[in-house]
Scaffold this motif. Sequence first.
Motif, short mmCIF file in Angstrom:
data_model
loop_
_atom_site.label_atom_id
_atom_site.label_comp_id
_atom_site.label_asym_id
_atom_site.label_seq_id
_atom_site.Cartn_x
_atom_site.Cartn_y
_atom_site.Cartn_z
N LEU A 274 2.54 -10.33 2.17
CA LEU A 274 1.53 -9.35 3.08
C LEU A 274 1.51 -8.39 3.40
O LEU A 274 1.87 -7.54 3.10
CB LEU A 274 -0.21 -10.48 3.72
N SER A 275 0.71 -7.61 2.42
CA SER A 275 0.04 -6.37 3.17
C SER A 275 -0.73 -5.55 3.04
O SER A 275 -1.39 -6.23 2.75
CB SER A 275 0.64 -5.39 1.37
N VAL A 276 -0.37 -5.06 4.56
CA VAL A 276 -1.70 -4.90 5.05
C VAL A 276 -1.61 -2.98 5.38
O VAL A 276 -0.77 -2.48 5.12
CB VAL A 276 -2.22 -5.07 6.49
N VAL A 277 -2.93 -2.57 5.57
CA VAL A 277 -2.48 -1.03 6.43
C VAL A 277 -2.41 -0.63 7.32
O VAL A 277 -2.65 -1.91 8.27
CB VAL A 277 -4.27 -0.72 5.95
N SER A 278 -2.00 0.56 7.94
CA SER A 278 -1.54 0.37 9.64
C SER A 278 -3.23 0.85 10.52
O SER A 278 -4.55 0.96 10.08
CB SER A 278 -1.52 2.28 9.42
N ASN A 279 -2.55 0.11 11.56
CA ASN A 279 -3.71 -0.13 12.28
C ASN A 279 -4.98 -0.60 12.02
O ASN A 279 -5.91 -0.09 12.62
CB ASN A 279 -4.44 1.64 13.09
N MET A 280 -5.45 -1.36 11.19
CA MET A 280 -6.01 -2.40 11.00
C MET A 280 -6.76 -3.50 11.83
O MET A 280 -6.01 -3.55 13.36
CB MET A 280 -5.67 -3.73 9.96
N SER A 281 -7.83 -3.71 11.53
CA SER A 281 -8.67 -3.56 13.31
C SER A 281 -8.13 -5.56 13.27
O SER A 281 -8.38 -6.05 12.48
CB SER A 281 -9.93 -3.39 13.04
N TYR B 159 0.68 -1.15 -0.28
CA TYR B 159 -0.13 -0.33 0.49
C TYR B 159 0.99 1.44 0.09
O TYR B 159 1.60 1.31 0.99
CB TYR B 159 -0.95 0.02 1.21
N GLY B 160 0.52 1.54 -1.27
CA GLY B 160 2.11 3.40 -1.07
C GLY B 160 3.01 2.71 -1.13
O GLY B 160 3.37 3.93 -2.00
N SER C 260 1.54 -0.23 6.14
CA SER C 260 2.49 0.80 5.72
C SER C 260 1.56 1.75 6.31
O SER C 260 1.38 1.09 7.26
CB SER C 260 0.02 0.69 4.19
N PRO C 261 2.67 2.87 6.15
CA PRO C 261 1.81 3.82 7.24
C PRO C 261 1.01 4.77 6.83
O PRO C 261 0.35 5.15 7.65
CB PRO C 261 3.31 4.86 6.45
N TYR C 262 0.01 4.36 6.28
CA TYR C 262 -0.88 4.96 5.83
C TYR C 262 -2.57 4.10 6.42
O TYR C 262 -2.06 2.22 6.31
CB TYR C 262 -1.75 5.31 4.53
N PRO D 12 -3.54 -4.90 16.36
CA PRO D 12 -3.67 -3.83 15.62
C PRO D 12 -2.08 -2.63 15.09
O PRO D 12 -1.58 -3.36 16.30
CB PRO D 12 -4.62 -2.30 16.18
N ILE D 13 -1.26 -2.78 13.97
CA ILE D 13 -0.24 -2.16 14.22
C ILE D 13 -0.17 -1.23 13.52
O ILE D 13 -0.81 -1.07 12.52
CB ILE D 13 0.55 -3.31 13.41
N LYS D 14 0.50 -0.04 13.64
CA LYS D 14 0.72 0.94 13.21
C LYS D 14 2.08 1.11 12.50
O LYS D 14 2.65 0.63 13.05
CB LYS D 14 1.20 1.54 14.79
N GLY D 15 2.13 1.54 11.54
CA GLY D 15 2.77 1.49 9.68
C GLY D 15 3.64 3.06 10.31
O GLY D 15 2.80 3.30 11.02
#
Length: 430
Positions: free
Chosen positions: A337-344, A287-288, A426-428, A392-395
Amino acid sequence: SDDSSPLKLHLLIFFFNNGACSELQLHYFTLSSLVNLVRMLEVLGEEGLRSLRKKISCPAQHNISSEVSCPKPELPAHGRRLGRVFGVGHEVHFLCKPGYELIGPRTRVCLESLKWSGQQPMCRRESSFNSTENSLASFSPAAPSSSSSSSPFPGSAALSASSSSSSSSSASYTLSSSSPTSSPPSSVRPSHCTHFLGSTRCTCDVGFTISGRDNNICTDIDECRLFPLGQPGRLCVHQCVNTPGSFHCFCPAGYDLARDGRSCTDMDECENRMHNCTSNQVCVNTYGGFQCVTVECPHMKNATYIKTSPMRCERNPCMLGDKACTQAPNSISFHFLSVVSNMSAPRVLFRVSAARVLGDTLRFGLAGGRGRGHFSVQRSGRQTGTLLLVTPIKGPATLEAEVEMSELERNALLGRYLTKVTLFVSPYEF
């Protein structure tokens, strides 16, 4: 008849000039009454006119305001409205609470068209917005990071693996604003005013609000400040820049602005060949951005591996009686795998299934990896284990998890199969 028109006009002028009735009340005289009154006046003469003027009584005043009135004007947020009569010609006044500034007309009049003059005013905090100032958001582009989840890679003969799709959550960003400076000329414009029968009505273009003592100024509405990123109903998913009469949304590097003009769509650099990965590397879209990864078979004591596919290594046959070799994994698979930041969380990331079972028991567990505290493995079927994201993981971040599947026969190990999952965060949050 046509002859009665000048008679009606003559009578209206007479009574209006002499103060007998108001103009509005005279509308309720019938045409025949007007003709008869004029004939009487001609007979009575000037002396009789004075006597008749004292005796005549005007028609009862109709409650015009209840029959013909404008709709109830809205109350501005953090403000008050003065005036309870909404009939034609009546005025209402607007005030703001302490700490707020009124943007728009202070007074609105109910016009004969049954519409209120001017535009609906609003109250804004004096500390955060000035009607004659316009501060643009300052920002710097972030480094590219992660993107869409990779599709499942080929499974081994002993197991098959699949990744679950991940949904992105809404972003929550705060724009840092530069110190307020004088508005450019395009953010303050003169209003468009029309004069008719002694009254003036002024309007503004879309995206501007009317202000000034005489409603003669149109000030740009800063949509980005009215709908900040951290609140529901925000205008832009990433960055909003105000423009005179409108606004524009911008996306970080690695994203394209979506068709709605507000959302951001990830660019697939791997598919579009916009990456710089070598022929020995694998391009993973994130992502990004993208990641260039190198898949290498591990080196273990008494065990050697050979790459049978770009994402899988198989162990060579062991020497008879070599326990150290037989204890090593039969195969090692690599997945990204690619995920977004702070995913639930909790959320299913990956599933590992046995394609065939030789023993009587299958066990699933975490063998290692970076960030083990964020993962858990649960059994989801007789031959399936599930990798879960539990926090959750903050990117931006890169985490690894090693999912182990062991096959046993009467508690004796028949084989081990290792799946290494790398998570690009991702950071976003989109």
